[in-house]
Design an enzyme around this catalytic site. Sequence first.
Site, short mmCIF file in Angstrom:
data_model
loop_
_atom_site.label_atom_id
_atom_site.label_comp_id
_atom_site.label_asym_id
_atom_site.label_seq_id
_atom_site.Cartn_x
_atom_site.Cartn_y
_atom_site.Cartn_z
N THR A 194 0.82 -1.22 0.00
CA THR A 194 0.00 0.00 0.00
C THR A 194 0.85 1.26 0.00
O THR A 194 0.55 2.23 -0.70
CB THR A 194 -0.92 -0.01 1.25
OG1 THR A 194 -1.70 -1.20 1.19
CG2 THR A 194 -1.82 1.18 1.30
N THR A 207 2.36 -4.40 4.60
CA THR A 207 2.38 -4.66 6.04
C THR A 207 2.17 -6.14 6.39
O THR A 207 2.59 -6.58 7.45
CB THR A 207 1.28 -3.84 6.75
OG1 THR A 207 0.03 -4.12 6.12
CG2 THR A 207 1.57 -2.36 6.68
N ASP A 208 1.54 -6.90 5.48
CA ASP A 208 1.17 -8.28 5.85
C ASP A 208 2.36 -9.11 6.32
O ASP A 208 2.27 -9.81 7.31
CB ASP A 208 0.50 -8.99 4.66
CG ASP A 208 -0.94 -8.53 4.45
OD1 ASP A 208 -1.32 -7.49 5.02
OD2 ASP A 208 -1.68 -9.22 3.72
N LYS A 238 2.48 -7.83 13.35
CA LYS A 238 1.25 -7.14 12.96
C LYS A 238 0.13 -7.78 13.78
O LYS A 238 -0.16 -8.97 13.62
CB LYS A 238 1.00 -7.31 11.46
CG LYS A 238 -0.24 -6.58 10.97
CD LYS A 238 -0.39 -6.64 9.45
CE LYS A 238 -1.64 -5.91 9.01
NZ LYS A 238 -1.83 -5.87 7.56
#
Length: 415
Positions: free
Chosen positions: A78, A154-155, A231
Amino acid sequence: MEEGDRVKAVCRGVVYEGILMPSTSEYVVLKLDNGYNIGIRPERVELLEKRHPASEERRVLVRREGLPEVSILSTGGTIASKVDYRTGAVSPKFDAQDIVEAIPEMGELANFNARVVFSILSENMQPSHWVKLASAVYEEIDGGADGVLIAHGTDTMAYTAAALSFMLCTPVPVVLVGAQRSADRPSSDSAMNALCATRVAVSDIAEVSVVMHGTTSDDHCLVHRGCKVRKMHTSRRDAFRSINAFPIASVSYPELELKVLSSHRRRGEAKLELHERLEERCALIKYTPGAPSELLDFYVDRGYRGIVIEGTGLGHVGSHWIPSIQRATEEGVLVVITSQCLFGRVCDRVYDNGRDMLRAGVIEGEDMLPEVALVKLMWLLGNYPPEEARRLVRMNLRGEIEEETRGEWYFPQPL
Ligand code: ASP
């Protein structure tokens, strides 16, 4: 009418104004002025203004004397997607000019060199990508970069951060940064995260770290050690938390004041080294009630060299798994036990099953996160003979193991 034109659309008596976006269905997609997209089937669409190709002209990026040199490596996700506010199109193009144009405050902190290493969502990231990325970081530092910023989805950012923590000894900051909300959304965290991450890239924190929002407000970012971070939420902007460790630092926003919260390696302390070999035949398995022990046999039969088990509580599996653990260790496979509690340390000396697991050859993964133990096992088996790798699993090499387990590090973190 074409993509990028400003239009007015009437749908069931309501008038919508916005930018015409690409669409593959019978719906018309409009980017509204508040940044959100809507898909409608309008009765009528009128052109308000044609897109201006002129705004595609680029300004020349001015380099400022005396500022540190920061290399930005883009991998995708993103944060790395550039949204053209005029056309609404999202493109993976990401160079120094784009960044400084989008976030001019970054230009006050450093001069940037940028390159795209990959353009992928981080769920597509594989160990082979970590190897290429580590080499790219090495090249930048070897070429004189004072800090490296890595834009990443971010995953799986925490996996990559752990991999880089083991593969690289770095004399300068290596900072991973992502965004939970894209730059076209009013609640985007892209710019603030990138700015705080730049502040860390020019700081004295010569470690691999992850910089993301500290709370749901735009007030500060946290700097997490690359092998102690996870995360912990699917969508919140403050999804990243240090587990079993205190964050290294915080960076206030918009002042960009860096407050050190725990000890860290300083600039210039380490000599630049790259040890990028990995043994990919390593797996992470979760023990659950009802899970068959054949899960372990499956990997052993396929020649895997390391297995991390995410056990229950202090680090347990049901007793029916123990013969398969024994078989794995007899065949030379390193079996490391971690806990699905995530917080706390494993200890297999308390309950019967734990003691039987130790007798079967299991190695306690201390307070390491299961996925960090997996990455560490890949790295150890790629660089050391199995017996040495077995010894090193329980030793703290890069801050992945804390000596003490401290209750106040429990989620959510106090500042
Ligand atoms: N799925 C995306 C990725 O990890 C989400 C993000 O970019 O944050 O690449």
